[in-house]
Design an enzyme around this catalytic site. Structure first.
Site, PDB file in Angstrom:
ATOM      1  CD1 TRP A 148      -0.056  -1.570   3.065  1.00 58.46           C
ATOM      2  CD2 TRP A 148       0.671   0.407   3.196  1.00 58.46           C
ATOM      3  NE1 TRP A 148       0.615  -1.605   4.172  1.00 58.46           N
ATOM      4  CE2 TRP A 148       1.280  -0.241   4.213  1.00 58.46           C
ATOM      5  CE3 TRP A 148       0.989   1.790   3.254  1.00 58.46           C
ATOM      6  CZ2 TRP A 148       1.919   0.346   5.315  1.00 58.46           C
ATOM      7  CZ3 TRP A 148       1.875   2.392   4.227  1.00 58.46           C
ATOM      8  CH2 TRP A 148       2.561   1.668   5.246  1.00 58.46           C
ATOM      9  CG  ASN A 149       5.157   1.374   0.508  1.00 58.30           C
ATOM     10  OD1 ASN A 149       4.814   0.603  -0.246  1.00 58.30           O
ATOM     11  ND2 ASN A 149       6.407   1.480   1.054  1.00 58.30           N
ATOM     12  NE  ARG A 157       9.808  -1.473  -7.522  1.00 59.00           N
ATOM     13  CZ  ARG A 157      10.489  -1.357  -6.439  1.00 59.00           C
ATOM     14  NH1 ARG A 157      11.190  -0.208  -6.040  1.00 59.00           N
ATOM     15  NH2 ARG A 157      10.293  -2.161  -5.400  1.00 59.00           N
ATOM     16  CE  LYS A 172      -3.507  -9.099  -2.742  1.00 54.81           C
ATOM     17  NZ  LYS A 172      -3.741  -8.228  -2.018  1.00 54.81           N
ATOM     18  N   PRO A 173      -3.305  -6.002  -5.753  1.00 56.70           N
ATOM     19  CG  PRO A 173      -4.933  -4.263  -6.056  1.00 56.70           C
ATOM     20  CD  PRO A 173      -4.693  -5.748  -6.470  1.00 56.70           C
ATOM     21  CB  SER A 227       6.002  -7.579   5.288  1.00 53.29           C
ATOM     22  OG  SER A 227       5.314  -8.639   5.046  1.00 53.29           O
ATOM     23  CD  GLU A 248      12.743  -5.320  -5.345  1.00 52.94           C
ATOM     24  OE1 GLU A 248      13.337  -4.792  -4.250  1.00 52.94           O
ATOM     25  OE2 GLU A 248      13.455  -5.477  -6.338  1.00 52.94           O
ATOM     26  CG  LEU A 249      11.310  -9.558   0.653  1.00 50.41           C
ATOM     27  CD1 LEU A 249      11.751 -10.859   1.188  1.00 50.41           C
ATOM     28  CD2 LEU A 249       9.675  -9.682   0.386  1.00 50.41           C
ATOM     29  CB  CYS A 282      11.265  -0.583   1.407  1.00 49.24           C
ATOM     30  SG  CYS A 282      11.300   0.009  -0.153  1.00 49.24           S
ATOM     31  CD  GLU A 379      10.177  -2.109   6.744  1.00 48.16           C
ATOM     32  OE1 GLU A 379       9.629  -2.962   6.777  1.00 48.16           O
ATOM     33  OE2 GLU A 379      10.728  -1.751   5.405  1.00 48.16           O
ATOM     34  CB  SER A 439      13.608   5.366  -5.799  1.00 52.70           C
ATOM     35  OG  SER A 439      13.605   4.702  -4.511  1.00 52.70           O
TER      36      SER A 439
END
Ligand code: NAP
Length: 475
Positions: A148-149, A157, A172-173, A227, A248-249, A282, A379, A439
């Site tokens: 969601w961020n 991406r 799947k958002p 996550s 991508e965690l 992240c 985090e 980024s």
């Protein structure tokens, strides 16, 4: 706007008829109701993606690239509309939302250009008996799972390189932010992407629907951003059918300020590395390691800048820091700060969660943080900057690497040789050397250790959606 599932180019309700609410993080009130995709719907989306796969893979790369270019143009032209939608469902400040849209659109532009560069190679075998021909082919149907961020950028991406490579996808958002993904589906259809190439499946049963898709033999890849905890689950799920994975965690980025740093630049960089997206990134600087000789001045300047930020709803034009996305995140940030304060830390600004409504947390700077505090290990995902002092470069590097994460690290020094030496010693997939943001759609984004597997962006991001095929040939 459309709020149903987008499957095979059509807007359809959930097979169960279920829907779920999307809330405004500034007030907690409902702003939309969205179709809640079931396992049956997920498999229908995989079928649509599978049906479209051969013809999309056979579409000339130039044509695929031109569709992506059109998507870039449409998204850029509608930047304000997308930004407002992102602020509504995610809560982020208008400037953050606007820059996310431009960043998201850039993935369409970059991969419009990269689509024609999925190069292969030809070589002569060492024996001289044959040639080694290597071609790049699309992986096939991909399941894309996003957080969601960055509701727009984390989707583009993945979608842009997948489509450039000739793959078809089911997105799947995150359940907190499905509206941006649905608006993107409309935009991609308008950009001429054929039916079934992109399918979007909001669902509150993420575990069940993603698992069902990963066990469908038509699915050949899962690309996940989220996550580390969920990433581990998906790696295990993907093992059953040996599905290709990109992960991508989470991150726990250290921000190092050496004694010789340009302090004004370091504070500017810290504000971006910490406060881009209100700390919900992240890549957010999670721990500040500052040389003892400059710690007082750095803390003073950072505190003044953090204290001056305006907190408010993401939909207000003058807001600089929006609410956090939901109650769980706000409670987690609050808990980490309370824990650090109880162990002897001092808040030089912020440190207290305001009363509701909304999931607000004020920009906070903490000093005298105990080295064992949870806030340095987990985090934070909020606007909190814990500061720890160090005496030697070796000590700073050891602190920085003392984590299971390895996404990004930041270093500020005027001595480029020293900065490069430290960059090489840091266990991270990306380094910001005298920069607070890394980024870039043209660069390979990703982590080492438990921050992930694979890279997104750059040329590597395209290759991650291809398989190499080796043809031994005699001519
Ligand atoms: P999350 O809880 O892991 O969720 C991410 C996505 O996975 C959402 O779409 C979620 O759906 C779905 N999901 C949750 N449980 C699942 C399961 N058991 N099986 C399949 N899918 C599942 O992460 P988040 O809280 O949304 O995002 C924050 C995390 O993302 C942070 O750790 C952050 O560091 C990471 N992140 C990493 C990067 C990077 O590039 N490395 C970029 C951005 C964010 P629901 O929303 O329906 O639960």
């Amino acid at each position: 706007m459309e709020t149903d599932l987008f499957i095979g180019g059509k807007w359809i309700p959930s097979s169960t008829g279920d829907r779920f609410d999307v809330r405004d993080p500034a007030t907690g009130s409902v702003i939309a109701s969205v179709a809640d995709g079931s396992v049956q719907d997920a498999l229908a989306a995989v079928a649509a993606a599978s049906d479209a796969a051969a013809s999309w893979a056979a579409t000339p790369a130039r044509v695929r690239g031109e569709h992506l270019r059109r998507a870039f143009e449409l998204m850029t032209a509608r930047a304000s509309t997308f930004a407002r939608l992102i602020s509504q469902e995610n809560g982020k400040a208008p400037a953050d939302a606007h820059s996310e849209v431009l960043y998201a659109a850039e993935f369409f532009r970059w991969y419009a250009e990269e689509a024609v560069r999925a190069l292969g190679s030809v070589a002569t075998a060492p024996s001289g008996a044959n040639r080694i021909l290597v071609v790049r082919q699309p992986v096939g149907v991909c399941v894309l799972v996003t957080p969601w961020n960055f509701p727009a950028a984390m989707a583009t991406r993945k979608i842009a390189p997948a489509l450039a490579a000739g793959c078809t996808v089911v997105l799947k958002p995150a359940s907190d932010t499905p509206l941006t993904a649905l608006a993107m589906a409309e935009l991609l259809a308008e950009a001429g992407i054929p039916d079934g190439v992109v399918n979007v499946l909001p669902s509150r049963s993420s575990g069940r629907v993603v698992s069902a898709m990963l066990h469908d033999p038509r699915v050949r890849k899962v690309s996940f951003t989220g996550s580390t905890e969920v990433g581990r689950l998906l790696l295990a799920e993907a093992a059953d059918n040996v599905v290709n994975t990109s992960m991508e965690l989470g991150g726990n980025a250290p921000f190092l300020v050496l004694a010789d740093a340009d302090l004004a630049a370091a504070v500017d960089g810290a504000m971006i590395a910490k406060m881009r997206n209100g700390g919900e990134a992240c890549t957010a600087a999670n721990r500040f390691y500052v040389h003892r000789s400059v710690a007082g001045e750095f803390t003073e300047q950072l505190t003044a800048r953090m204290a001056a930020l305006r907190l408010g709803p993401g939909t207000d034009a003058d807001t600089q820091v929006g609410p956090l996305v939901n109650e769980d995140i706000a409670a987690k940030v609050d808990g980490l700060v309370r824990d650090a304060l109880a162990a002897g830390a001092t808040a030089t600004t912020g440190g207290t969660r305001p009363d509701g409504p909304g999931y607000y947390y004020p920009p906070t700077v903490l000093t005298d943080v105990a080295p064992t505090a949870a806030i340095l290990r987990e985090e934070i995902f909020g606007p909190v900057a814990p500061i720890v002092t160090f005496d030697t470069d070796e000590e700073a590097v050891a602190y920085a690497n003392d984590t299971e994460y390895g996404l990004v690290a930041y270093v500020y020094t005027r001595d480029l040789t020293r900065g490069l030496r430290i960059s090489e010693a840091l266990e991270a997939g990306m380094i910001g050397l005298n920069r607070g943001v890394v980024s870039d759609p043209a660069a390979p984004f990703g982590g080492v250790k438990q921050s992930g597997i694979g890279r997104e962006g750059g040329h590597e991001g395209l290759l991650d959606y291809t398989e190499s095929k080796y043809i031994a040939v005699t001519w």
